[in-house]
Design an enzyme around this catalytic site. Structure first.
Site, PDB file in Angstrom:
ATOM      1  N   TYR A 141       0.843  -1.192   0.000  1.00  0.00           N
ATOM      2  CA  TYR A 141       0.000   0.000   0.000  1.00  0.00           C
ATOM      3  C   TYR A 141       0.878   1.242   0.000  1.00  0.00           C
ATOM      4  CZ  TYR A 141      -3.535   3.422   1.468  1.00  0.00           C
ATOM      5  OH  TYR A 141      -4.371   4.504   1.551  1.00  0.00           O
ATOM      6  N   ASP A 229       9.223   2.971   0.308  1.00  0.00           N
ATOM      7  CA  ASP A 229       8.100   3.560   1.030  1.00  0.00           C
ATOM      8  C   ASP A 229       8.240   3.141   2.492  1.00  0.00           C
ATOM      9  OD1 ASP A 229       5.800   4.270   2.290  1.00  0.00           O
ATOM     10  OD2 ASP A 229       4.452   3.504   0.736  1.00  0.00           O
ATOM     11  N   LYS A 257       3.557   8.802   9.030  1.00  0.00           N
ATOM     12  CA  LYS A 257       3.238   8.200  10.331  1.00  0.00           C
ATOM     13  C   LYS A 257       4.160   8.676  11.459  1.00  0.00           C
ATOM     14  CE  LYS A 257       0.284   4.903   8.199  1.00  0.00           C
ATOM     15  NZ  LYS A 257       0.286   3.990   7.090  1.00  0.00           N
TER      16      LYS A 257
HETATM   17  C1  LIG Z   1      -0.172   4.507   5.681  1.00  0.00           C
HETATM   18  C2  LIG Z   1       0.696   4.280   4.517  1.00  0.00           C
HETATM   19  C3  LIG Z   1       0.744   5.188   3.441  1.00  0.00           C
HETATM   20  C4  LIG Z   1      -0.205   6.345   3.322  1.00  0.00           C
HETATM   21  O1  LIG Z   1      -0.044   7.290   4.326  1.00  0.00           O
HETATM   22  P1  LIG Z   1      -1.279   8.274   4.652  1.00  0.00           P
HETATM   23  O2  LIG Z   1      -0.709   9.219   5.658  1.00  0.00           O
HETATM   24  O3  LIG Z   1      -2.369   7.407   5.172  1.00  0.00           O
HETATM   25  O4  LIG Z   1      -1.656   8.950   3.390  1.00  0.00           O
HETATM   26  C5  LIG Z   1       1.691   4.995   2.451  1.00  0.00           C
HETATM   27  N1  LIG Z   1       2.530   3.940   2.504  1.00  0.00           N
HETATM   28  C6  LIG Z   1       2.495   3.043   3.493  1.00  0.00           C
HETATM   29  C7  LIG Z   1       3.479   1.925   3.510  1.00  0.00           C
HETATM   30  C8  LIG Z   1       1.573   3.173   4.529  1.00  0.00           C
HETATM   31  O5  LIG Z   1       1.508   2.240   5.477  1.00  0.00           O
END
Ligand SMILES: *Cc1c(COP(=O)(O)O)cnc(C)c1O
Length: 425
Positions: A141, A229, A257
Site C-alpha cells: 500500500y 516507502d 506516520k
Molecule cells: C499509511 C501508509 C501510506 C499512506 O499514508 P497516509 O498518511 O495514510 O496517506 C503509504 N505507505 C504506506 C506503507 C503506509 O503504510
C-alpha cells in the site's frame, strides 16, 4: 452518548461514518467504538470503556497516545501560531533530524500525508528520469493516489476491492504490478520501483533474503530509481529505517506516520542532486499550503528527540518476546497462528491448521480471508484489547507497551483464541 449513537450520527454526515475506510468494521462486522481519549497504550471510548490499543493510529504513534512531552511540544508550538505560509525553524530542525539518521538522505520535502509523499516521489522519479512506468508490488500500500491504488493491501484488500472505482485506465496504464519477493525484470521504460521494504499492509511479510538487494541491482542495470516507502518502517524499524536494517540504499525515501508524532505529516527525500529537480529549483512541481506545518514539525521532532537507538533495540526485544508468547498462546488454544516479526514490527496470521508463512499477497490473502481474524478480533475487543478491524493490518506495538502490558495481552489472546476455537469445534 453511546458508541452506537455516535456512529449513527457519524453515518448521517460522514460516508460510512468514517474518514478512512480501514477504521470501519466492514470486514469484521459490528459498530466501531468511538474514541474519546487515549493515554499511552490505551484508548477510552465514549462509553468509558478502556482498551489496550494495538492500532496506535496505524503506526503514527510510537510513544503511545498523548505522551506528555509530545503534548507539551504541540502546545508550545500552537502558542506561537499554527501556520504561516513562510519558512519556519521547525521544518529545518526536523529535516536535519531525518537527514542525520538516514545515511544517504540529504534533503527532504515535507508534505501532509504518506499519500502525498509517495505520489510526489513518483512524480519526482518520472521527472528526473524522463520515463513513465512505475513498478509496485501486489499487496503493498502506498496511499490512495490514483496511479498507486492498484493492488493495494490494507483497506483496499479489506473491502475486497481489486482497485478503486473512479481510477481511470489511463491513470494506472503506467503502473506495473509485480508479486512481492520476486525481483521483476525491468527495462528502460521504468522510472522507478516503489516498494515497502517490509510489506506491512498485507499483514506482515518480510522481504526474502536478496529481494531488496536484487531490486537495487535490477534498478541500477536499467537506470531506474529505487523508492523505499518507509511510511511504516521509517523510524519504527530503527533510527536508520530499512536501509540500515537490510543494508540496501534506495534513491528516494518516503516517510509518514511516526515522523509526525501523531499530527499529519509525510516527507520524501533523497540526494540533493535528485531533489534539485523539484520546484522551485527544478521543473517537477509539488506544493502544499500546510506542508511543514509548525505543530506537526514540533510533534515529530519531539518524538525523534525522545527515541534513540537503545529504544529501538528495547522495542525489538519486547516485540520478539511478545510475538513468541502470543504465537504459543494461540496455538495452545487449538487455533494455528503465525506471529511474524521483523525487528520492531509484528503481525498476526490465523488459521485452522498448520500452514507455511505467507511470502506474498496471494498467500497472505488465504490467511486473511479464512474468517478467523474477524472472530478473534471480536473476542479480543470484548476482552478489552483493540486490534485493527482488518486482517491485513499489523500489530502496532510501541514504546508505551511494556512487557507487563504485553503479557496481559497474551493472556487475553489465549482466552480469546480458546473461545474462537471452541466455536469452530
Ligand atoms: C499509511 C501508509 C501510506 C499512506 O499514508 P497516509 O498518511 O495514510 O496517506 C503509504 N505507505 C504506506 C506503507 C503506509 O503504510
Amino acid at each position: 452518548m453511546s458508541n452506537v449513537e455516535w456512529f449513527e450520527r457519524a453515518r448521517a454526515v460522514i460516508p460510512g461514518g468514517v474518514d478512512s475506510p480501514v477504521r470501519s468494521f466492514s470486514s469484521v462486522g459490528g459498530t466501531p467504538y468511538t474514541v474519546a481519549s487515549g493515554a499511552g497504550a490505551y484508548v477510552t471510548d465514549v462509553e468509558g470503556r478502556r482498551y489496550l490499543d494495538f492500532v496506535q493510529s496505524y503506526g503514527a504513534s510510537l510513544l503511545g497516545h498523548a505522551h506528555p512531552e509530545v503534548v507539551a511540544a504541540i502546545c508550545e508550538a500552537a502558542q506561537r501560531g499554527s501556520t504561516f505560509g513562510a519558512p519556519t525553524p521547525g521544518e529545518v530542525t526536523l529535516a536535519e533530524m531525518l537527514v542525520a539518521r538516514v545515511a544517504g538522505l540529504e534533503q527532504v520535502r515535507f508534505v501532509s500525508s504518506g499519500t502525498e509523499a509517495t505520489m510526489s516521489a513518483v512524480r519526482l522519479a518520472r521527472g528526473a528520469t524522463q520515463r513513465a512506468k512505475i513498478v509496485k508490488f501486489d499487496g503493498c500500500y502506498h496511499g490512495h493516489s490514483d496511479g498507486l491504488l492498484v493492488a493495494g493491501g490494507s483497506g483496499v484488500a479489506q473491502l475486497g476491492l481489486p482497485g478503486s472505482a473512479g481510477v481511470t485506465e489511463g491513470a494506472v496504464a503506467d503502473t506495473i504490478v509485480a508479486p512481492f519477493n520476486v525481483v521483476p525484470q525491468l527495462d528502460e521504460s521504468v522510472a522507478a520501483v516503489l516498494v515497502e521494504p517490509v510489506a506491512a499492509n498485507m499483514n506482515l511479510v518480510a522481504p526474502a533474503p536478496g529481494f531488496l538487494a536484487g531490486l537495487r541491482a535490477e534498478c541500477d542495470r536499467v537506470g531506474a530509481l529505487l523508492i523505499f516507502d518507509e511510511v511504516i518502517t521509517g523510524f519504527r524499524l530503527g533510527a536508520g529505517g530499512a536501509e540500515e536494517y537490510f543494508g540496501v540504499t534506495p534513491d528516494l525515501w518516503c516517510f509518514g506516520k511516526v515522523i509526525g508524532g501523531g499530527l499529519p505529516v509525510g516527507a520524501f527525500g533523497g540526494s540533493a542532486a535528485l531533489l534539485s529537480h523539484l520546484a522551485p529549483a527544478g521543473p517537477v512541481y509539488q506544493a502544499g499550503t500546510l506542508s511543514g506545518n509548525p505543530l506537526a514539525m514540533a510533534a515529530g521532532s519531539r518524538v525523534l528527540a525522545l527515541v534513540g537507538p537503545r529504544d529501538y533495540d528495547e522495542l525489538a526485544r519486547r516485540v520478539s518476546r511478545f510475538a513468541a508468547r502470543l504465537e504459543a498462546a494461540i496455538r495452545a488454544s487449538g487455533l494455528y497462528a503465525i506471529v511474524p516479526v521483523v525487528g520492531s514490527l509484528s503481525g498476526l496470521y490465523l488459521a485452522r491448521e498448520e500452514s507455511p508463512a505467507p511470502t506474498n499477497f496471494s498467500e497472505a490473502r488465504v490467511w486473511a480471508e479464512n474468517g478467523l481474524y474477524r472472530a478473534f478480533f471480536h473476542a479480543m475487543l470484548a476482552r478489552g484489547v483493540a486490534l485493527a478491524p482488518g486482517a491485513y493490518e499489523i500489530l502496532f506495538v510501541g514504546l508505551s507497551h511494556d512487557d507487563e502490558v504485553l503479557d496481559a495481552a497474551v493472556d487475553v489472546a489465549a482466552d480469546a483464541a480458546a473461545d474462537v476455537a471452541g466455536h469452530l469445534a
